[in-house]
Design a protein around this motif. Structure first.
Motif, short mmCIF file in Angstrom:
data_model
loop_
_atom_site.label_atom_id
_atom_site.label_comp_id
_atom_site.label_asym_id
_atom_site.label_seq_id
_atom_site.Cartn_x
_atom_site.Cartn_y
_atom_site.Cartn_z
N ASP A 21 0.84 -1.19 0.00
CA ASP A 21 0.00 0.00 0.00
C ASP A 21 0.88 1.24 0.00
O ASP A 21 1.94 1.27 0.63
CB ASP A 21 -0.90 0.03 1.24
CG ASP A 21 -1.93 -1.09 1.23
OD1 ASP A 21 -2.25 -1.60 0.14
OD2 ASP A 21 -2.42 -1.45 2.32
N ALA A 22 0.40 2.27 -0.70
CA ALA A 22 1.13 3.54 -0.71
C ALA A 22 1.09 4.14 0.69
O ALA A 22 0.08 4.05 1.39
CB ALA A 22 0.49 4.48 -1.71
N LYS A 23 2.20 4.74 1.10
CA LYS A 23 2.28 5.35 2.44
C LYS A 23 2.04 6.85 2.38
O LYS A 23 1.43 7.43 3.26
CB LYS A 23 3.66 5.09 3.06
CG LYS A 23 3.95 3.61 3.23
CD LYS A 23 3.25 3.03 4.45
CE LYS A 23 3.63 1.60 4.71
NZ LYS A 23 2.74 0.62 4.11
N LYS A 24 2.59 7.51 1.36
CA LYS A 24 2.35 8.95 1.22
C LYS A 24 2.17 9.30 -0.24
O LYS A 24 2.62 8.58 -1.13
CB LYS A 24 3.48 9.75 1.86
CG LYS A 24 4.84 9.57 1.24
CD LYS A 24 5.89 10.35 2.01
CE LYS A 24 7.23 10.15 1.36
NZ LYS A 24 7.99 11.20 0.92
N SER A 26 2.44 10.91 -3.88
CA SER A 26 3.46 11.37 -4.83
C SER A 26 2.80 11.38 -6.20
O SER A 26 1.67 10.91 -6.36
CB SER A 26 4.66 10.42 -4.82
OG SER A 26 4.31 9.19 -5.42
N ALA A 27 3.49 11.90 -7.19
CA ALA A 27 2.94 11.92 -8.55
C ALA A 27 2.70 10.49 -9.05
O ALA A 27 1.70 10.23 -9.72
CB ALA A 27 3.89 12.67 -9.49
N ASP A 28 3.59 9.57 -8.70
CA ASP A 28 3.42 8.16 -9.11
C ASP A 28 2.18 7.56 -8.46
O ASP A 28 1.41 6.84 -9.11
CB ASP A 28 4.65 7.32 -8.74
CG ASP A 28 5.86 7.65 -9.61
OD1 ASP A 28 5.67 8.18 -10.73
OD2 ASP A 28 6.99 7.38 -9.17
N VAL A 29 1.99 7.85 -7.18
CA VAL A 29 0.81 7.34 -6.47
C VAL A 29 -0.46 7.94 -7.09
O VAL A 29 -1.45 7.24 -7.27
CB VAL A 29 0.91 7.65 -4.95
CG1 VAL A 29 -0.42 7.38 -4.24
CG2 VAL A 29 2.02 6.81 -4.32
N VAL A 93 0.63 -0.36 -4.74
CA VAL A 93 1.85 -0.15 -5.51
C VAL A 93 2.41 -1.52 -5.88
O VAL A 93 2.69 -2.34 -5.00
CB VAL A 93 2.89 0.66 -4.70
CG1 VAL A 93 4.16 0.87 -5.51
CG2 VAL A 93 2.30 1.99 -4.26
N TYR A 94 2.53 -1.77 -7.18
CA TYR A 94 3.00 -3.08 -7.66
C TYR A 94 4.47 -2.99 -8.03
O TYR A 94 4.92 -2.03 -8.65
CB TYR A 94 2.18 -3.52 -8.88
CG TYR A 94 0.74 -3.77 -8.52
CD1 TYR A 94 0.32 -5.03 -8.11
CD2 TYR A 94 -0.20 -2.74 -8.53
CE1 TYR A 94 -0.99 -5.26 -7.74
CE2 TYR A 94 -1.52 -2.97 -8.16
CZ TYR A 94 -1.90 -4.23 -7.77
OH TYR A 94 -3.21 -4.47 -7.40
N VAL A 95 5.24 -4.02 -7.63
CA VAL A 95 6.66 -4.09 -7.92
C VAL A 95 6.90 -5.23 -8.90
O VAL A 95 6.44 -6.34 -8.67
CB VAL A 95 7.47 -4.30 -6.61
CG1 VAL A 95 8.97 -4.35 -6.90
CG2 VAL A 95 7.13 -3.23 -5.59
#
Length: 96
Positions: A21-24, A26-29, A93-95
């Motif tokens: 999961d996203a924490k903060k 950002s433009a990517d989020v 967020v996928y890695v």
């Protein structure tokens, strides 16, 4: 007889290795949020499913401008941030 390429291409999915999961914000989020609003994991899955090379972005902010949903209708997004702070933790967020 030609082999069917489109069916094969869809099966050659690039699968994410991990997810968090996203924490903060950002433009990517922000852009992941927009993909996930219309039913896709991220840009990789969107390009695979829709068979497109590029995604339309706002030149000023770099945020995604419009996306085609799975039902072929379009979602249009603002130039400004749309993902509120309280929504950030819902973004996956996928890695790869």
């Amino acid at each position: 007889k030609k082999p069917e390429v489109s069916g094969v291409m869809a099966k050659a999915d690039i699968k994410p290795k991990s997810i968090h999961d996203a924490k903060k914000w950002s433009a990517d989020v922000e852009n992941l949020y927009r993909f996930q609003q219309v039913g896709y994991r991220d840009e990789v899955e969107y390009k695979q499913v829709k068979q497109v090379d590029t995604v339309e972005h706002w030149p000023e902010t770099g945020f995604i401008k419009k996306l085609q949903r799975r039902d072929n209708t379009f979602n249009y997004f603002d130039k400004q941030r749309e993902c509120k702070d309280k929504e950030v933790h819902k973004v996956k967020v996928y890695v790869y």
